[in-house]
Design a protein around this motif. Structure first.
Motif, PDB file in Angstrom:
ATOM      1  N   ASN A  80      11.755  47.030  56.588  1.00 36.29           N
ATOM      2  CA  ASN A  80      11.525  48.255  57.341  1.00 36.29           C
ATOM      3  C   ASN A  80      10.351  48.035  58.285  1.00 36.29           C
ATOM      4  OD1 ASN A  80      10.463  50.918  58.092  1.00 36.29           O
ATOM      5  ND2 ASN A  80      11.855  51.746  56.554  1.00 36.29           N
ATOM      6  N   VAL A  81      10.612  48.127  59.581  1.00 43.97           N
ATOM      7  CA  VAL A  81       9.570  47.795  60.568  1.00 43.97           C
ATOM      8  C   VAL A  81       8.467  48.852  60.616  1.00 43.97           C
ATOM      9  CG1 VAL A  81      11.139  46.424  61.995  1.00 43.97           C
ATOM     10  CG2 VAL A  81      10.843  48.867  62.478  1.00 43.97           C
ATOM     11  N   TYR A  82       8.735  50.044  60.082  1.00 43.84           N
ATOM     12  CA  TYR A  82       7.686  51.065  60.031  1.00 43.84           C
ATOM     13  C   TYR A  82       6.728  50.814  58.873  1.00 43.84           C
ATOM     14  CZ  TYR A  82      10.414  53.482  63.539  1.00 43.84           C
ATOM     15  OH  TYR A  82      11.084  53.793  64.699  1.00 43.84           O
ATOM     16  N   ASP A  83       7.243  50.220  57.806  1.00 40.13           N
ATOM     17  CA  ASP A  83       6.381  49.870  56.672  1.00 40.13           C
ATOM     18  C   ASP A  83       5.652  48.549  56.912  1.00 40.13           C
ATOM     19  OD1 ASP A  83       7.225  52.142  55.345  1.00 40.13           O
ATOM     20  OD2 ASP A  83       8.821  51.102  54.248  1.00 40.13           O
ATOM     21  N   TYR A  84       6.332  47.608  57.565  1.00 44.18           N
ATOM     22  CA  TYR A  84       5.750  46.273  57.797  1.00 44.18           C
ATOM     23  C   TYR A  84       5.991  45.889  59.263  1.00 44.18           C
ATOM     24  CZ  TYR A  84       5.251  45.969  52.784  1.00 44.18           C
ATOM     25  OH  TYR A  84       4.885  46.203  51.480  1.00 44.18           O
ATOM     26  N   PRO A  85       5.125  46.338  60.164  1.00 42.22           N
ATOM     27  CA  PRO A  85       5.371  46.162  61.600  1.00 42.22           C
ATOM     28  C   PRO A  85       4.740  44.916  62.238  1.00 42.22           C
ATOM     29  CG  PRO A  85       3.563  47.688  61.287  1.00 42.22           C
ATOM     30  CD  PRO A  85       3.997  47.259  59.906  1.00 42.22           C
ATOM     31  N   LYS A  86       4.137  44.043  61.457  1.00 43.51           N
ATOM     32  CA  LYS A  86       3.394  42.928  62.054  1.00 43.51           C
ATOM     33  C   LYS A  86       4.042  41.578  61.705  1.00 43.51           C
ATOM     34  CE  LYS A  86       0.162  45.688  63.613  1.00 43.51           C
ATOM     35  NZ  LYS A  86      -1.225  45.590  63.142  1.00 43.51           N
ATOM     36  N   LEU A  87       3.939  40.654  62.652  1.00 38.52           N
ATOM     37  CA  LEU A  87       4.428  39.287  62.478  1.00 38.52           C
ATOM     38  C   LEU A  87       3.319  38.291  62.794  1.00 38.52           C
ATOM     39  CD1 LEU A  87       7.891  39.285  64.327  1.00 38.52           C
ATOM     40  CD2 LEU A  87       7.491  39.455  61.876  1.00 38.52           C
ATOM     41  N   ARG A  88       3.354  37.178  62.084  1.00 38.02           N
ATOM     42  CA  ARG A  88       2.532  36.009  62.411  1.00 38.02           C
ATOM     43  C   ARG A  88       3.396  34.767  62.237  1.00 38.02           C
ATOM     44  NH1 ARG A  88      -0.920  34.508  58.919  1.00 38.02           N
ATOM     45  NH2 ARG A  88      -2.303  33.398  60.309  1.00 38.02           N
ATOM     46  N   TRP A  89       3.190  33.772  63.105  1.00 32.68           N
ATOM     47  CA  TRP A  89       3.892  32.505  62.927  1.00 32.68           C
ATOM     48  C   TRP A  89       3.177  31.416  63.713  1.00 32.68           C
ATOM     49  CZ3 TRP A  89       5.656  36.351  66.192  1.00 32.68           C
ATOM     50  CH2 TRP A  89       5.887  36.015  67.510  1.00 32.68           C
ATOM     51  N   ARG A  90       3.617  30.187  63.458  1.00 29.10           N
ATOM     52  CA  ARG A  90       3.081  29.029  64.182  1.00 29.10           C
ATOM     53  C   ARG A  90       4.266  28.205  64.661  1.00 29.10           C
ATOM     54  NH1 ARG A  90      -0.160  26.715  60.414  1.00 29.10           N
ATOM     55  NH2 ARG A  90      -1.922  27.970  61.132  1.00 29.10           N
ATOM     56  N   TRP A  91       4.239  27.806  65.960  1.00 31.23           N
ATOM     57  CA  TRP A  91       5.340  27.034  66.498  1.00 31.23           C
ATOM     58  C   TRP A  91       4.839  25.935  67.426  1.00 31.23           C
ATOM     59  CZ3 TRP A  91       8.182  31.397  69.791  1.00 31.23           C
ATOM     60  CH2 TRP A  91       7.321  31.870  70.777  1.00 31.23           C
ATOM     61  N   LYS A  92       5.740  25.003  67.732  1.00 29.52           N
ATOM     62  CA  LYS A  92       5.430  23.879  68.615  1.00 29.52           C
ATOM     63  C   LYS A  92       6.724  23.427  69.275  1.00 29.52           C
ATOM     64  CE  LYS A  92       4.452  19.840  66.722  1.00 29.52           C
ATOM     65  NZ  LYS A  92       3.728  18.689  66.095  1.00 29.52           N
ATOM     66  N   ILE A  93       6.631  22.909  70.511  1.00 24.67           N
ATOM     67  CA  ILE A  93       7.814  22.417  71.216  1.00 24.67           C
ATOM     68  C   ILE A  93       7.559  21.019  71.771  1.00 24.67           C
ATOM     69  CG2 ILE A  93       8.557  24.753  71.816  1.00 24.67           C
ATOM     70  CD1 ILE A  93       7.614  24.181  74.701  1.00 24.67           C
ATOM     71  N   SER A  94       8.648  20.279  71.970  1.00 22.20           N
ATOM     72  CA  SER A  94       8.544  18.939  72.556  1.00 22.20           C
ATOM     73  C   SER A  94       8.465  18.997  74.071  1.00 22.20           C
ATOM     74  CB  SER A  94       9.759  18.091  72.139  1.00 22.20           C
ATOM     75  OG  SER A  94      10.966  18.643  72.677  1.00 22.20           O
ATOM     76  N   GLU A 177       4.211  32.346  75.270  1.00 23.71           N
ATOM     77  CA  GLU A 177       3.717  31.091  75.845  1.00 23.71           C
ATOM     78  C   GLU A 177       4.503  30.834  77.126  1.00 23.71           C
ATOM     79  OE1 GLU A 177       1.173  29.468  74.728  1.00 23.71           O
ATOM     80  OE2 GLU A 177       0.971  30.330  72.715  1.00 23.71           O
ATOM     81  N   LYS A 178       3.824  30.229  78.113  1.00 21.14           N
ATOM     82  CA  LYS A 178       4.460  29.980  79.400  1.00 21.14           C
ATOM     83  C   LYS A 178       4.085  28.589  79.898  1.00 21.14           C
ATOM     84  CE  LYS A 178       3.924  34.872  80.691  1.00 21.14           C
ATOM     85  NZ  LYS A 178       3.435  35.809  81.735  1.00 21.14           N
ATOM     86  N   GLY A 179       5.102  27.829  80.284  1.00 20.93           N
ATOM     87  CA  GLY A 179       4.846  26.541  80.898  1.00 20.93           C
ATOM     88  C   GLY A 179       4.524  25.429  79.913  1.00 20.93           C
ATOM     89  N   PRO A 180       4.238  24.238  80.454  1.00 13.06           N
ATOM     90  CA  PRO A 180       4.085  23.035  79.631  1.00 13.06           C
ATOM     91  C   PRO A 180       2.667  22.757  79.131  1.00 13.06           C
ATOM     92  CG  PRO A 180       4.084  22.429  81.938  1.00 13.06           C
ATOM     93  CD  PRO A 180       4.276  23.925  81.898  1.00 13.06           C
ATOM     94  N   ARG A 181       1.721  23.632  79.417  1.00 12.12           N
ATOM     95  CA  ARG A 181       0.317  23.333  79.115  1.00 12.12           C
ATOM     96  C   ARG A 181       0.086  22.936  77.656  1.00 12.12           C
ATOM     97  NH1 ARG A 181      -4.749  27.609  79.493  1.00 12.12           N
ATOM     98  NH2 ARG A 181      -6.372  26.167  78.779  1.00 12.12           N
TER      99      ARG A 181
END
Length: 238
Positions: A80-94, A177-181
């Motif tokens: 339920n997004v009203y009870d738990y409205p927050k997200l956290r994650w870690r990602w990486k791209i090649s 995130e935007k671009g290759p930086r």
């Protein structure tokens, strides 16, 4: 035990209690397996992206590879997004996609997307929506989502921060995130689902939602590998 060590232990315990009170976690996915995820393919896309658990330096991460392909994973558990409205994650791209473009269907590819998928509820839908969604269910075996928020890594630095999918106005994309930086580097992200949905759609979201992940390159015909270290769904406060 010496007094200084006792004091240190007490301080660490207090810090842990305060931290837990500040963030109440519903679930955290560390990708030890993919048992909690179901694959999702698209009828008109023949080549599917590949997802696997990868062990990196003793820790497990999700590896997502796309080569002119598209398919995704959806978490089996709703929340339920009203009870738990927050997200956290870690990602990486090649890499980013050279032909990626937020402005049209030909460039609508991203090396990584984290979705919030909102469930369609026929009991709360209009007559027109019930008819349209009924046809979709007959064709594909299940209802499509009511709407989605897509948190993406856009290929161009001048990409807008919020935009609508060129395929459907029920999908809004937010470029975190935007671009290759920062290509090849882990990036920590966070999101407020309610705030982002209201900003994107101008209304409140349905309550029931799940998560999705995708690396797609079927429109650009390019290739990339991406990784997700963890995803966490939580709320502020106890």
């Amino acid at each position: 035990m010496p007094v200084p060590i006792l004091c240190l232990a007490a301080c660490l315990l207090l810090a842990a209690v305060v931290f837990a009170a500040e963030r109440s976690v519903l679930f955290r996915e560390d990708f030890r397996s993919l048992d909690a995820w179901r694959p999702v393919a698209f009828p008109k896309v023949k080549a599917h992206s590949r997802y696997a658990v990868e062990n990196r330096d003793g820790e497990t991460v999700l590896r997502a590879e796309s080569r002119g392909s598209a398919s995704g994973l959806v978490y089996r558990r709703e929340f339920n997004v009203y009870d738990y409205p927050k997200l956290r994650w870690r990602w990486k791209i090649s890499n980013v996609y050279a032909r990626g473009d937020t402005g049209g269907k030909a460039g609508d590819d991203y090396p990584i997307r984290i979705y919030v998928v909102f469930r369609y509820d026929p009991e709360k839908a209009s007559a027109l929506d019930r008819a349209v969604y009924g046809i979709a269910k007959a064709l594909y075996g299940e209802y499509p989502p009511h709407s989605t928020l897509n948190y993406v890594w856009a290929g161009r630095e001048d990409a807008p921060s919020l935009f609508t999918s060129p395929f459907t106005d029920r999908a809004k994309l937010l470029a975190l995130e935007k671009g290759p930086r920062f290509v090849g580097r882990w990036r920590d992200e966070s999101a407020d689902i309610l705030r982002d949905y209201r900003r994107a759609f101008g209304t409140d979201p349905p309550a029931a939602a799940s998560l999705g992940i995708m690396n797609d390159s079927d429109n650009t015909g390019e290739a990339a590998v991406s990784w997700v270290d963890f995803i966490e769904v939580f709320r502020d406060g106890p």
